[in-house]
Design a protein around this motif. Structure first.
Motif, mmCIF file in Angstrom:
data_model
loop_
_atom_site.group_PDB
_atom_site.id
_atom_site.type_symbol
_atom_site.label_atom_id
_atom_site.label_comp_id
_atom_site.label_asym_id
_atom_site.label_seq_id
_atom_site.Cartn_x
_atom_site.Cartn_y
_atom_site.Cartn_z
ATOM 1 N N ARG A 127 -35.581 103.611 100.926
ATOM 2 C CA ARG A 127 -36.662 103.107 100.858
ATOM 3 C C ARG A 127 -37.544 101.757 100.742
ATOM 4 N NH1 ARG A 127 -40.306 106.157 96.666
ATOM 5 N NH2 ARG A 127 -42.629 104.745 96.974
ATOM 6 N N LYS A 128 -36.124 100.478 99.886
ATOM 7 C CA LYS A 128 -36.147 99.317 99.516
ATOM 8 C C LYS A 128 -36.632 98.742 101.114
ATOM 9 C CE LYS A 128 -32.087 97.853 98.461
ATOM 10 N NZ LYS A 128 -31.378 96.568 97.312
ATOM 11 N N HIS A 129 -35.665 99.327 102.219
ATOM 12 C CA HIS A 129 -35.847 98.337 103.363
ATOM 13 C C HIS A 129 -37.373 98.916 103.770
ATOM 14 C CE1 HIS A 129 -31.759 98.500 102.566
ATOM 15 N NE2 HIS A 129 -31.754 97.284 102.308
ATOM 16 N N TYR A 130 -38.142 99.931 103.617
ATOM 17 C CA TYR A 130 -39.002 99.771 104.621
ATOM 18 C C TYR A 130 -40.370 100.011 104.225
ATOM 19 C CZ TYR A 130 -34.412 101.140 106.807
ATOM 20 O OH TYR A 130 -33.272 101.306 107.235
ATOM 21 N N TYR A 138 -45.873 105.804 99.979
ATOM 22 C CA TYR A 138 -44.265 106.104 101.348
ATOM 23 C C TYR A 138 -44.013 107.885 101.404
ATOM 24 C CZ TYR A 138 -39.713 104.736 103.039
ATOM 25 O OH TYR A 138 -38.852 104.232 103.723
ATOM 26 N N LYS A 139 -44.046 108.503 100.030
ATOM 27 C CA LYS A 139 -43.647 110.296 100.064
ATOM 28 C C LYS A 139 -44.466 110.440 100.955
ATOM 29 C CE LYS A 139 -42.327 109.895 95.397
ATOM 30 N NZ LYS A 139 -42.490 110.994 94.139
ATOM 31 N N VAL A 140 -45.878 109.941 101.140
ATOM 32 C CA VAL A 140 -46.448 110.935 102.097
ATOM 33 C C VAL A 140 -46.219 110.694 103.875
ATOM 34 C CG1 VAL A 140 -49.183 110.734 103.662
ATOM 35 C CG2 VAL A 140 -48.487 110.571 100.619
ATOM 36 N N TYR A 141 -45.904 109.510 104.116
ATOM 37 C CA TYR A 141 -45.386 108.922 105.185
ATOM 38 C C TYR A 141 -43.900 109.835 105.516
ATOM 39 C CZ TYR A 141 -42.876 105.884 108.794
ATOM 40 O OH TYR A 141 -42.049 105.188 110.196
ATOM 41 N N LEU A 142 -42.979 109.732 104.760
ATOM 42 C CA LEU A 142 -42.012 110.417 104.348
ATOM 43 C C LEU A 142 -41.745 111.871 105.113
ATOM 44 C CD1 LEU A 142 -39.508 109.210 101.624
ATOM 45 C CD2 LEU A 142 -39.315 108.684 103.993
ATOM 46 N N LYS A 143 -42.920 113.218 104.161
ATOM 47 C CA LYS A 143 -43.430 113.997 103.972
ATOM 48 C C LYS A 143 -43.769 114.753 105.824
ATOM 49 C CE LYS A 143 -46.624 117.758 102.333
ATOM 50 N NZ LYS A 143 -47.007 118.176 100.997
ATOM 51 N N LYS A 144 -44.636 113.531 105.847
ATOM 52 C CA LYS A 144 -45.312 113.096 107.896
ATOM 53 C C LYS A 144 -44.194 113.143 108.842
ATOM 54 C CE LYS A 144 -48.314 110.423 108.912
ATOM 55 N NZ LYS A 144 -49.170 109.324 109.495
ATOM 56 N N MET A 145 -43.291 112.742 108.701
ATOM 57 C CA MET A 145 -42.128 112.427 109.623
ATOM 58 C C MET A 145 -40.524 113.268 109.615
ATOM 59 S SD MET A 145 -42.300 109.542 111.848
ATOM 60 C CE MET A 145 -43.908 107.973 111.379
ATOM 61 N N LYS A 146 -40.781 114.083 108.379
ATOM 62 C CA LYS A 146 -39.852 115.032 108.790
ATOM 63 C C LYS A 146 -40.810 115.970 109.506
ATOM 64 C CE LYS A 146 -38.833 115.227 103.565
ATOM 65 N NZ LYS A 146 -38.458 116.284 101.938
ATOM 66 N N ARG A 147 -42.445 116.042 109.717
ATOM 67 C CA ARG A 147 -42.497 117.434 111.179
ATOM 68 C C ARG A 147 -41.557 116.784 112.038
ATOM 69 N NH1 ARG A 147 -48.053 116.058 108.051
ATOM 70 N NH2 ARG A 147 -47.756 116.603 106.171
ATOM 71 N N SER A 148 -41.588 118.002 112.373
ATOM 72 C CA SER A 148 -41.477 117.739 114.228
ATOM 73 C C SER A 148 -43.370 117.802 114.902
ATOM 74 C CB SER A 148 -40.537 119.285 114.617
ATOM 75 O OG SER A 148 -40.806 119.101 115.659
ATOM 76 N N GLY A 149 -43.157 117.472 115.680
ATOM 77 C CA GLY A 149 -43.946 116.762 116.675
ATOM 78 C C GLY A 149 -44.464 115.519 116.336
ATOM 79 N N GLU A 150 -44.253 114.649 114.769
ATOM 80 C CA GLU A 150 -44.806 113.539 113.816
ATOM 81 C C GLU A 150 -44.587 112.094 114.939
ATOM 82 O OE1 GLU A 150 -47.686 111.085 112.198
ATOM 83 O OE2 GLU A 150 -47.042 113.250 112.020
ATOM 84 N N TRP A 151 -45.696 111.402 115.754
ATOM 85 C CA TRP A 151 -45.024 110.386 116.205
ATOM 86 C C TRP A 151 -43.993 109.019 115.366
ATOM 87 C CZ3 TRP A 151 -49.847 108.611 119.339
ATOM 88 C CH2 TRP A 151 -50.482 109.321 120.426
ATOM 89 N N GLY A 152 -42.848 108.964 116.333
ATOM 90 C CA GLY A 152 -42.191 107.933 116.055
ATOM 91 C C GLY A 152 -43.175 106.683 115.685
ATOM 92 N N ASP A 153 -42.876 106.027 115.087
ATOM 93 C CA ASP A 153 -43.116 104.387 114.961
ATOM 94 C C ASP A 153 -41.947 103.430 114.373
ATOM 95 O OD1 ASP A 153 -42.572 103.943 112.397
ATOM 96 O OD2 ASP A 153 -44.505 104.766 111.578
#
Length: 224
Positions: A127-130, A138-153
């Motif tokens: 976590r500390k790297h990003y 950050y927890k909200v961000y991780l939750k979003k990124m777990k989802r299929s269909g969420e855009w990578g960045d």
């Protein structure tokens, strides 16, 4: 990153599977990575004279309007032609970054779920790297990124470079630079992954013209 404005409807969310399934997935990824080590073919010599843009991880920027996106796409196609490169067209379902990475790593975009899971694990464990690059909880961000269909960045790209020990090379439609290189934070890369980046719109997997795979995607790739 998937693909554009009101013409895109994101696919329904799917969560990361149970811990037992997670262990099986980790084993599958390890086996696939071992097999895929010999598949890569560097395109670096073709673009070795280009200056690359230093990479700073960031979340997605503003999606360009239709006119600017069209101009950007034409610029990208021109660059591809100049360097004898071709895109393996990736489905535009919101998972295009992860599908393109899966195609480069495993020679199969259908392994995008494994790539997403590995990237999210990297983001969570280190976590500390990003987190300093993410302008939301950050927890909200991780939750979003777990989802299929969420855009990578560009944060997930850095995490992918770190997790897979890869230099990720983006041939882009940016007007001020056409090459971005993303390298692992703490180790020398063991492979190169080449993607085209139609900026803020779509990722495809990149090959030399003569090496473009003939396999077919299951669904229509991204088009306006």
């Amino acid at each position: 990153m998937s693909e554009q404005q009101d013409q895109v409807s994101k696919s329904s969310c799917s969560s990361i599977s149970t811990s037992t399934q997670g262990s099986e997935d980790d084993g599958t990824v390890g086996a696939l990575l071992t097999e895929a080590k010999t598949n890569g073919r560097s395109l670096g010599k073709r673009l070795s004279h280009l200056d690359s843009l230093p990479h700073t991880p960031r979340v997605n920027g503003k999606i360009p309007d239709f006119s600017n996106a069209t101009i950007d796409h034409e610029s990208l196609l021109e660059r591809l032609g100049t360097y004898g490169l071709a895109e393996y067209q990736i489905e535009g379902d919101g998972n295009c970054q992860f599908r393109a990475l899966a195609d480069q790593i495993f020679r199969n975009p259908d392994y995008h779920r494994h790539v997403r899971k590995a990237v999210v694990k990297q983001l969570k464990e280190f976590r500390k790297h990003y987190e300093g690059y993410v302008p939301l909880d950050y927890k909200v961000y991780l939750k979003k990124m777990k989802r299929s269909g969420e855009w990578g960045d560009h944060v997930t790209l850095q995490a992918a470079a770190d997790r897979f020990g890869a230099k990720i090379c983006l041939l882009t439609s940016f007007r001020d630079t056409c090459l971005i290189e993303i390298v692992p934070r703490d180790a020398a890369p063991t492979r190169e992954l080449w993607l085209s980046f139609w900026c803020e719109v779509h990722y495809n997997s990149l090959y030399a013209n003569e090496d473009l795979p003939t396999r077919k995607t299951k669904k229509k790739h991204w088009l306006f």
